[in-house]
Scaffold this motif. Sequence first.
Motif, short mmCIF file in Angstrom:
data_model
loop_
_atom_site.label_atom_id
_atom_site.label_comp_id
_atom_site.label_asym_id
_atom_site.label_seq_id
_atom_site.Cartn_x
_atom_site.Cartn_y
_atom_site.Cartn_z
N GLY A 148 -16.08 4.95 -4.48
CA GLY A 148 -14.65 5.55 -3.60
C GLY A 148 -15.31 6.39 -2.49
O GLY A 148 -14.36 7.42 -2.15
N SER A 160 -7.28 -1.28 -1.08
CA SER A 160 -8.51 -1.49 -1.81
C SER A 160 -9.54 -1.98 -1.08
O SER A 160 -10.19 -2.83 -1.71
CB SER A 160 -8.04 -2.57 -3.17
OG SER A 160 -6.77 -2.57 -3.63
N GLY A 200 -8.72 7.18 4.64
CA GLY A 200 -9.09 7.21 3.19
C GLY A 200 -7.59 6.73 2.44
O GLY A 200 -8.10 5.81 1.52
N LEU A 248 -11.96 0.50 -0.19
CA LEU A 248 -12.87 1.44 -0.44
C LEU A 248 -14.05 1.09 -1.10
O LEU A 248 -14.07 -0.06 -1.77
CB LEU A 248 -12.20 2.71 -1.60
CG LEU A 248 -11.27 3.67 -1.08
CD1 LEU A 248 -10.76 4.53 -2.15
CD2 LEU A 248 -11.93 4.35 0.05
N LYS A 306 -7.73 3.06 0.41
CA LYS A 306 -7.40 3.03 -0.81
C LYS A 306 -6.12 2.15 -1.39
O LYS A 306 -6.16 1.46 -2.36
CB LYS A 306 -6.90 4.34 -1.50
CG LYS A 306 -6.93 4.49 -3.12
CD LYS A 306 -6.71 6.11 -3.44
CE LYS A 306 -6.47 6.02 -4.94
NZ LYS A 306 -7.51 6.71 -5.79
#
Length: 281
Positions: free
Chosen positions: A251, A245, A238, A247, A242
């Motif tokens: 999110g 970029s 995760g 996701l 993130k």
Amino acid sequence: MEFPSWLHAAVGGLLGLLVGSFLNVVIHRLPKMMERRWAADYAEMSGQEVVEQEAFNLVVPRSRCPDCGHQIGWYENIPVLSYLFLRGKCSNCSKPISARYPLVELVTGGLFAWCVWNWGLTPTAGAWCLFTAALVALTLIDWDTTLLPDDITLPLLWGGLIASVLGWTGVEVTSSVWGAVAGYLSLWLVYWGFKLATGKEGMGYGDFKLFAALGAWFGWQALVPIVLMASVIGAIVGIGMKLSSSLREGGVVPFGPFLAMAGITAMLFGPQSILRVIGLG
């Protein structure tokens, strides 16, 4: 005449390649089948006319290229070899074929080979082969759609309990039953605690069922190592997504794939090895 272990493993690996080819169909079609069922149920409950659609299941229609509609022949559907022969492109329109297809076949083949190498040509090996096939399918379906279909999670749960009763997993029946109960209730409590605190849903009910299934296969004692490893892997992935970029909208990072990865790790190395890997063993 007794055959060598490597030959048994090779047979298992070959079977795994074929099963992996079928899993590609399951991963692609099962979510679409679920969407069709939901649409039909909604239309029926709302009094709308249910429109008859062309048959669509795991068998029909035959596989086609999503770009040009070219019907894939049997010789284009040989696990791994067809992908290499076609150089990763459709034979009709030359559009690239995702490398995920042969990867699923190779991973499934490797896991089947390991199971047969470890347990021989026995019912125990067969049970764990089915376990790995289910987790491979669930991993990619959840990653693609954030869905964990009951069509797979519930048979996986019952399979773990039955395998325990038959003595195929080495897990006592009591431990298996309590593993299923504790697996479901633990994530259910986390879900409601998070929802009451934030007003948001942190996971889906499919995660409860998958964790219950893992509890049935490994016993309640394995639940803490499995969920810890899943959480660590999920956090790392995760954060990486993130930072890059990558996701998806909202999110959302599904938890099911990481539970499945932890389950396969527990099968390969034992649940306690997970604690050692993350520094708690």
